[in-house]
Structures are given as structure tokens and as C-alpha cells.
Write an enzyme that holds these catalytic residues in place. Sequence first.
Site, PDB file in Angstrom:
ATOM      1  N   ASP A   1       0.868  -1.181   0.000  1.00  0.00           N
ATOM      2  CA  ASP A   1       0.000   0.000   0.000  1.00  0.00           C
ATOM      3  C   ASP A   1       0.907   1.234   0.000  1.00  0.00           C
ATOM      4  O   ASP A   1       2.025   1.152  -0.482  1.00  0.00           O
ATOM      5  CB  ASP A   1      -0.940  -0.034   1.213  1.00  0.00           C
ATOM      6  CG  ASP A   1      -2.246   0.698   0.974  1.00  0.00           C
ATOM      7  OD1 ASP A   1      -2.194   1.806   0.406  1.00  0.00           O
ATOM      8  OD2 ASP A   1      -3.311   0.188   1.357  1.00  0.00           O
TER       9      ASP A   1
ATOM     10  N   HIS B   1       1.574   1.888  -3.316  1.00  0.00           N
ATOM     11  CA  HIS B   1       0.566   2.669  -4.032  1.00  0.00           C
ATOM     12  C   HIS B   1       1.020   4.112  -4.218  1.00  0.00           C
ATOM     13  O   HIS B   1       0.602   4.779  -5.146  1.00  0.00           O
ATOM     14  CB  HIS B   1      -0.768   2.639  -3.285  1.00  0.00           C
ATOM     15  CG  HIS B   1      -1.451   1.316  -3.359  1.00  0.00           C
ATOM     16  ND1 HIS B   1      -2.641   1.056  -2.719  1.00  0.00           N
ATOM     17  CD2 HIS B   1      -1.114   0.162  -3.989  1.00  0.00           C
ATOM     18  CE1 HIS B   1      -3.017  -0.195  -2.953  1.00  0.00           C
ATOM     19  NE2 HIS B   1      -2.106  -0.751  -3.714  1.00  0.00           N
TER      20      HIS B   1
END
Length: 208
Positions: free
Chosen positions: A27, A61
Site C-alpha cells: 500500500d 501505491h
Amino acid sequence: HGPNNDGCDPEYSKNVHITNCLFNTGDDCIAIKSGRNEDGRRVNIPSENIVVENCEMKDGHGGVVMGSEISAGVRNVYVRNCKMDSPNLDRVIRIKTNTLRGGFVDGVYVKDVEVGAVKEAVLKVNTHYGIYANQEGEFMPSIKNIYLKNVTVENGGEYGVLIKGREKAIVENVNLEDVIIKGVEKPESVEYSENVNYINTVINDKRM
């Protein structure tokens, strides 16, 4: 590399120094936050004066991210002397919010950053962020004063600059100075934002 496993999330935080770290996540590498929706507005403590330097980001991300839980706001984020490089790194600098989150971002200063590969965008600002149900509310976000200086990108992915503001919440004062971005599919995609200020900046061998 599991889901929802950010590397470091300063929240309701002031005077933070993140240095000499390696991030390789599923993430966001670093996600700066200040509360979600009503909780953030109740506590009302912005995250501010955050320095990220001498770090390396691989998968993630986003390299340095603000949001999406920034209902109390974020100001004065400094990113310098960092390296980011991975085909699985989606964005270098990312700001994400919506009208349920609201909040503000004021003052993001990025300097002396080397990027190898990035997948989607070097800079992404999104005021329509949502991976859940309806994310529309009554809290217009405010995003302004973003500066990238002396940033080099070898493989920029889809966009150099990707901004999605709102008609009632124009993104203000985005600046790229001495920035070189290579290998992007599209130099910029900008909606509901002031024109990006390009100073001595080259994208795909073309001066902006």
C-alpha cells in the site's frame, strides 16, 4: 505486501522526521493523515511540519501520500533527497481526498528526488477519491501550494501530472521547477485546477 499495509502513517502529528528508511509495501509507503470524517473534524489537529529525507521507496501505491483520512488537514510536508524506483510503485507524490473527508493540504515541498520507474503518475491530486460506497458529502477539500524542484524521472508511466479537482474546490498553485520526466504516455491531465506552473521543466524531451 498484504492489503492495506502502509509503511508509516503519521496522524494528528507535528514535527515528524522520517529519515534513512527503506519502504517496500503493498500500500502507501508513507501516508500522512489527520482523522477520518467526523472524528477528524472533532479532534481537529492537523498533521504538520513533516520531513521525509534520505529514504528509498520501492513497491507501493504511493511514495509520499497525503490522505485519504485528512479531515483535520495537512500542512508543510517536505520530501528531499529520496529515491523511488519500482514498476510496482504507482505514484511518487499523491494527495487523495473527497467531500466526505474534506480537509486541506497546504504546502508540499519536494526537492532532489530521483525516480526510476513509476506506474501511474509522478504527481497525482485526486479530490474524488473513493474505493468504497458513495463518497460525496458537504465538505469541500482545499489543496494548494505544491512545489516539485530538481526531480528526475526515467520512466514516468501514464502521466507526469494528474490533477482532478472540483468546480467548487479548484486546486491552486502547483509548481514544477527543474523537473525532467521521461517516458510518460501523457505529460499532464488537469481538471479544475489553476494552470500548472512549469519552470525549466522538460517532459518527454519537450519543454513545458
